[in-house]
Design a protein around this motif. Structure first.
Motif, mmCIF file in Angstrom:
data_model
loop_
_atom_site.group_PDB
_atom_site.id
_atom_site.type_symbol
_atom_site.label_atom_id
_atom_site.label_comp_id
_atom_site.label_asym_id
_atom_site.label_seq_id
_atom_site.Cartn_x
_atom_site.Cartn_y
_atom_site.Cartn_z
ATOM 1 N N GLY A 1 4.363 7.657 -11.819
ATOM 2 C CA GLY A 1 3.171 7.163 -11.142
ATOM 3 C C GLY A 1 3.521 5.902 -10.389
ATOM 4 O O GLY A 1 4.662 5.432 -10.450
ATOM 5 N N LEU A 2 2.545 5.396 -9.662
ATOM 6 C CA LEU A 2 2.790 4.181 -8.887
ATOM 7 C C LEU A 2 1.858 3.062 -9.340
ATOM 8 O O LEU A 2 0.705 3.317 -9.715
ATOM 9 N N THR A 3 2.369 1.869 -9.266
ATOM 10 C CA THR A 3 1.554 0.680 -9.524
ATOM 11 C C THR A 3 1.437 -0.089 -8.219
ATOM 12 O O THR A 3 2.446 -0.494 -7.639
ATOM 13 N N VAL A 4 0.216 -0.245 -7.777
ATOM 14 C CA VAL A 4 -0.040 -0.852 -6.477
ATOM 15 C C VAL A 4 -0.746 -2.193 -6.704
ATOM 16 O O VAL A 4 -1.465 -2.367 -7.688
ATOM 17 N N LEU A 5 -0.518 -3.127 -5.794
ATOM 18 C CA LEU A 5 -1.145 -4.447 -5.863
ATOM 19 C C LEU A 5 -0.748 -5.214 -7.118
ATOM 20 O O LEU A 5 -1.540 -5.981 -7.675
ATOM 21 N N GLY A 6 0.484 -4.994 -7.552
ATOM 22 C CA GLY A 6 1.008 -5.827 -8.632
ATOM 23 C C GLY A 6 1.563 -7.134 -8.071
ATOM 24 O O GLY A 6 1.452 -7.415 -6.872
ATOM 25 N N VAL A 7 2.148 -7.926 -8.943
ATOM 26 C CA VAL A 7 2.742 -9.180 -8.500
ATOM 27 C C VAL A 7 3.815 -8.897 -7.447
ATOM 28 O O VAL A 7 3.888 -9.575 -6.420
ATOM 29 N N PHE A 8 4.619 -7.881 -7.681
ATOM 30 C CA PHE A 8 5.671 -7.516 -6.742
ATOM 31 C C PHE A 8 5.092 -6.980 -5.424
ATOM 32 O O PHE A 8 5.747 -7.013 -4.396
ATOM 33 N N GLY A 9 3.855 -6.511 -5.465
ATOM 34 C CA GLY A 9 3.178 -6.081 -4.240
ATOM 35 C C GLY A 9 2.544 -7.235 -3.491
ATOM 36 O O GLY A 9 1.855 -7.008 -2.484
ATOM 37 N N GLU A 10 2.780 -8.450 -3.987
ATOM 38 C CA GLU A 10 2.258 -9.668 -3.330
ATOM 39 C C GLU A 10 0.745 -9.615 -3.173
ATOM 40 O O GLU A 10 0.185 -10.148 -2.205
ATOM 41 N N ALA A 11 0.084 -9.005 -4.134
ATOM 42 C CA ALA A 11 -1.369 -8.842 -4.048
ATOM 43 C C ALA A 11 -2.080 -10.172 -3.871
ATOM 44 O O ALA A 11 -3.070 -10.266 -3.129
ATOM 45 N N ALA A 12 -1.573 -11.206 -4.516
ATOM 46 C CA ALA A 12 -2.230 -12.510 -4.429
ATOM 47 C C ALA A 12 -2.075 -13.145 -3.055
ATOM 48 O O ALA A 12 -2.627 -14.211 -2.799
ATOM 49 N N ARG A 13 -1.299 -12.509 -2.188
ATOM 50 C CA ARG A 13 -1.127 -13.053 -0.843
ATOM 51 C C ARG A 13 -1.721 -12.120 0.219
ATOM 52 O O ARG A 13 -1.430 -12.266 1.397
ATOM 53 N N LEU A 14 -2.549 -11.180 -0.203
ATOM 54 C CA LEU A 14 -3.221 -10.264 0.723
ATOM 55 C C LEU A 14 -4.707 -10.602 0.828
ATOM 56 O O LEU A 14 -5.323 -11.041 -0.143
ATOM 57 N N SER A 15 -5.262 -10.336 2.001
ATOM 58 C CA SER A 15 -6.718 -10.443 2.154
ATOM 59 C C SER A 15 -7.364 -9.214 1.516
ATOM 60 O O SER A 15 -6.701 -8.224 1.195
ATOM 61 N N VAL A 16 -8.664 -9.275 1.345
ATOM 62 C CA VAL A 16 -9.390 -8.130 0.781
ATOM 63 C C VAL A 16 -9.188 -6.889 1.660
ATOM 64 O O VAL A 16 -8.939 -5.792 1.157
ATOM 65 N N GLU A 17 -9.267 -7.075 2.971
ATOM 66 C CA GLU A 17 -9.073 -5.934 3.865
ATOM 67 C C GLU A 17 -7.665 -5.368 3.748
ATOM 68 O O GLU A 17 -7.452 -4.150 3.782
ATOM 69 N N GLU A 18 -6.709 -6.238 3.606
ATOM 70 C CA GLU A 18 -5.332 -5.765 3.457
ATOM 71 C C GLU A 18 -5.140 -5.024 2.133
ATOM 72 O O GLU A 18 -4.398 -4.042 2.061
ATOM 73 N N ARG A 19 -5.816 -5.485 1.107
ATOM 74 C CA ARG A 19 -5.719 -4.750 -0.155
ATOM 75 C C ARG A 19 -6.284 -3.343 0.014
ATOM 76 O O ARG A 19 -5.732 -2.379 -0.486
ATOM 77 N N ARG A 20 -7.381 -3.278 0.713
ATOM 78 C CA ARG A 20 -7.967 -1.964 0.982
ATOM 79 C C ARG A 20 -6.989 -1.095 1.769
ATOM 80 O O ARG A 20 -6.775 0.085 1.444
ATOM 81 N N THR A 21 -6.401 -1.672 2.786
ATOM 82 C CA THR A 21 -5.438 -0.935 3.603
ATOM 83 C C THR A 21 -4.295 -0.396 2.758
ATOM 84 O O THR A 21 -3.900 0.776 2.879
ATOM 85 N N VAL A 22 -3.776 -1.251 1.902
ATOM 86 C CA VAL A 22 -2.652 -0.849 1.057
ATOM 87 C C VAL A 22 -3.068 0.296 0.135
ATOM 88 O O VAL A 22 -2.365 1.321 0.005
ATOM 89 N N LEU A 23 -4.215 0.150 -0.494
ATOM 90 C CA LEU A 23 -4.683 1.193 -1.408
ATOM 91 C C LEU A 23 -4.894 2.511 -0.673
ATOM 92 O O LEU A 23 -4.466 3.579 -1.136
ATOM 93 N N GLU A 24 -5.572 2.433 0.465
ATOM 94 C CA GLU A 24 -5.833 3.657 1.225
ATOM 95 C C GLU A 24 -4.533 4.349 1.637
ATOM 96 O O GLU A 24 -4.396 5.567 1.532
ATOM 97 N N ALA A 25 -3.602 3.552 2.098
ATOM 98 C CA ALA A 25 -2.347 4.146 2.563
ATOM 99 C C ALA A 25 -1.638 4.871 1.422
ATOM 100 O O ALA A 25 -1.135 5.988 1.586
ATOM 101 N N VAL A 26 -1.613 4.245 0.257
ATOM 102 C CA VAL A 26 -0.899 4.858 -0.861
ATOM 103 C C VAL A 26 -1.657 6.087 -1.372
ATOM 104 O O VAL A 26 -1.057 7.127 -1.688
ATOM 105 N N VAL A 27 -2.969 5.972 -1.464
ATOM 106 C CA VAL A 27 -3.770 7.112 -1.920
ATOM 107 C C VAL A 27 -3.547 8.321 -1.012
ATOM 108 O O VAL A 27 -3.397 9.454 -1.490
ATOM 109 N N ASP A 28 -3.514 8.052 0.283
ATOM 110 C CA ASP A 28 -3.323 9.151 1.227
ATOM 111 C C ASP A 28 -1.895 9.693 1.205
ATOM 112 O O ASP A 28 -1.657 10.880 1.429
ATOM 113 N N ALA A 29 -0.955 8.811 0.953
ATOM 114 C CA ALA A 29 0.444 9.215 1.124
ATOM 115 C C ALA A 29 0.945 10.099 0.000
ATOM 116 O O ALA A 29 1.771 10.991 0.224
ATOM 117 N N VAL A 30 0.475 9.845 -1.204
ATOM 118 C CA VAL A 30 1.052 10.547 -2.353
ATOM 119 C C VAL A 30 -0.036 11.063 -3.287
ATOM 120 O O VAL A 30 -1.181 10.610 -3.235
#
Lengths: 297, 297, 297, 297
Positions: C43-72
């Motif tokens: 499985g995948l872990t998204v928006l973890g510390v290594f994903g630099e989640a604390a340095r993303l905006s809310v919109e960017e977090r959404r973008t990241v989640l959407e991209a991963v959900v769609d991709a796999v």
């Protein structure tokens, strides 16, 4: 078992140095110790953190102990700097040799978060020396963080404990618990910053290196005779200086300069790597001293 | 000026203890030192952090030094534990008395973030003892954090520096800069965890207490003869154990047990307050040892 | 109650950035997620510390989640960065909205040394979202230090806990205790540095951001089929790189560059204030990559 | 460029909560803000650490901002909690939307020891929002330690800086240097513990959450009209309470209870994982409050 420490104010004695070589200045040390005796200090604590014990040679430690033993008749607590039993016993032997039955307590640091480890260490030190143990909880120096409940456990397992020196902030809540659950006196330290609150929490007094121990004495005496409000009034004129001297890292240099300015020691140098006196703060130190009650400026 | 340390692997010698009193076990210590000599270690480092120097009495330090001096003919680096000049000179005098001209370097810790304070300290130690200085940057023990640029400044101001021991992680980038800007050899430590990367950054070798120093030696020799890939191949079988032993807090206990299991020391006890061997990890330690190359199990 | 996490390797996905503005690079993110799926990640872990989640905006977090959900089609664990319930619920709502029933677990940090506070927090998050909770004990990020016994207490009081991510070194002893006393799977992290020892202690696998997750998978698979020695052999070629990438502070930059060099992401920039790639270490990174098994260079 | 902050006392507003759900208590918040205006505070700081901003949802932050904007006409500084640019911009957009031109400054934390990283971050925040920047150096919260010389460098590179909030103890020496080398006003914080010494060092005033801001105002006004001794006399009655409230970890709970006891807020609850009010200290809090000048009890 050794007698518990007498409640009151135990002065932690600075080690004055002279010249660029920062050699131990015995005459200043004697003058300082005599001053503590004259003003009615309950006892003296020698070779504590404020005494820069960790920056003295063995011979210098002996010199300091001898000078203080000869200078005053007060009971003495002597600090040791090690965290393990063997080197602490080295230090304790020297103390025993020089201080003898003038020793009211050997101040030993909490060396583990585990109460069993702490108790075994303290009991070993007592067994080898016969000394009463002042248990110092000072994480800023020891880097050991123990929970209050575990400190209670540790001290209960050390029949030779004659006092606890509680210097893990925030101290008042810890002291409230320690005094409720232990039958040894608990002293505050940390430059007297929290003395009022520590007394209110049940502290037996203060054991610290504030440059104006008269303030600590006035506070503790007022507490006994008049309770909190009297103690507050007595301590108030000293509190701005206590705060100023409690600054992290530079407190030692500030206190030695404050002591020098009242004529008790010749020079205020600290041994490296302790931080030197920040020149920018000298005018404010002078203001603090000028605002003190007349007799202690 | 003292000679620079010879590049290679300097073994940091454990201090073995015996029985519930954890007394210094000289025969084990001798056996351990002889083993280091036999396998071709460049030199030995005695009374380091891994040697539990801070938990030995002065007499025990003397015993350890004498035993190692008598046991082997290797050059010796000897560690001191204090951070201030006066107590370090106490330690250094004992070293000088026992080790004499067998001393390749006195290992002294960086004691301040300020390069001038560090240099003054190290120079004072050299001036009083004539010893070459191994500058140890080990914030985990000293609590002193110095910037690499300031460490360079400090070492440049210490003509008697014979080596730097770089143990402030991440070490490879620091070692790259230190070796580029200094003309003294720089050694890695930290149990050999980063040895490959430290060699790649220019390190002169390792000075550490890994339980299988054969692995460090194989790696450094392969580096010299075959470069990175050879060193990698040579070190690979040891790396899982190096990682395992590098665990924070419990590493010392794990290493001593790993040494005991190869028959070099009788018992693996560590002196409190060091953490004891976690029983849960013993089976995994056994697995790591079983997987090592035959001759070093 | 939510299902427990499937044992195995959960990849912690980096967030790739592009250009001097360091904007989220969706195509690279998709390529990276697809790669994880292709190689057989559990499985995948998204928006973890290594994903630099604390340095993303809310919109960017959404973008990241959407991209991963769609991709796999993999099950997803999603991290939240807050330590208090209200902001964590904000984050959780976004996750729920985007990830829906693809969510295998919401990864929430231990936020107090007090197990009651931790349990109340985690239960509140579950109650508001229905999500299974991955309990992350990562003091380096959270600054919260909990004792293992208290972590056991906390997790036992959270019926919705689906996993523990144990990242408080030394992890193997902690994992041994957690797996013995809890019936939820426990995963190691920390870049895979201790994977072998964590598996030996009972870990269900790894959840971490190592640049060569193939190594983690090979290790876990070998563990299952052949036990410790097989796992050791399988992991050995990856261990020098895992060590190199685990360097404090600079690990993120090293890992992103290592991922870039295999062509999965376009650029390896990290967002400030994260430390940038130290140029001095790039040649050694290249050596580590060149030494990997062919298919994962 | 935005105007520099007006010297004086900026009150850091607590966020009052109600009931077991600890919901934001707007009426109490309004009462609190109005009180600050009534007593002559220079401005208010909302969503600071003392306002528990990191434990509020986005909607709650909006609620708090709206309530304060509507309640008073004072200039407002608003804090952000993130350390990276993207999430800080999220927070800043909300602030801009609600506070508009009532915003005197956006309080942003120093996020790196590297002055270039800090300046780039602060400039990006200004560029995106037009807001004046209050540069907060608060390592206890941010975990970022910057040297004073580097803080000077950073602030000089941020033309939109309208103030520095200096909360890296010991503050007086740092403030002396900052005020000497920068042309932006520097405010002390930390509960007013060091206010006298900070004013003496050149501070423009205080920006902090002391429960009796009347004391801060009296001190600053006395400083202006009568200098150090007048300020000392004015502040003296408040100093024991300031010390008591400054206790590490529990200060927030103590302050909220002290505010509650003067009738400004309904309840004194803090959101977990913040430490709750230690019951053992309540009697001493009551004594401190009883000893205050009549009008501010």
């Amino acid at each position: 078992m050794p007698e518990k420490l007498t409640p009151g104010v135990w002065g932690v004695v600075a080690t004055p140095f002279l010249g660029s070589a920062l050699e131990v200045d015995e005459p200043s040390l004697v003058r300082l110790a005599e001053h503590y005796e004259r003003i009615g200090t309950t006892g003296l604590t020698v070779l504590g953190v404020f005494g820069e014990a960790a920056r003295l040679s063995v011979e210098e430690r002996r010199t300091v102990l001898e000078a203080v033993v000869d200078a005053v008749g007060l009971p003495l607590v002597v600090g040791v700097t090690g965290l393990a039993t063997a080197p602490v016993l080295d230090e304790a032997r020297l103390v025993h040799e020089v201080v003898g039955d003038r020793l009211a307590g050997l101040m030993v640091q909490v060396n583990s978060p585990d109460p069993q480890v702490v108790a075994a260490h303290l009991n070993a030190v007592h067994d080898a020396t016969g000394a009463g143990i002042v248990v110092q909880d000072y994480p800023d120096t020891s880097r050991v963080v123990i929970r209050t409940a575990d400190l209670v456990r540790a001290v209960r397992a050390v029949p030779s404990a004659v006092a606890v020196k509680a210097e893990a902030p925030p101290t008042p809540a810890a002291i409230a618990r320690l005094t409720a659950e232990l039958d040894v006196p608990v002293f505050g330290g940390l430059g007297g910053l929290g003395l009022l609150d520590e007394l209110a929490a049940g502290a037996a007094g203060a054991m610290t290196g504030f440059s104006r121990p008269e303030g600590l004495i006035a506070c503790v005496q007022a507490w006994r005779s008049g309770g909190h409000d009297a103690a507050r009034d007595a301590y108030l004129p000293y509190l701005p200086l206590a705060n100023f001297e409690a600054q992290a890292g530079i407190g030692l240099a500030l206190r030695k300069e404050a002591i020098r300015r009242r004529g008790l020691i010749m020079e205020s140098g600290v041994r490296p790597p302790a931080a030197r006196l920040p020149e920018a703060l000298v005018p404010q130190l002078a203001r603090h001293l000028a605002a003190l009650p007349g007799e202690v400026r």
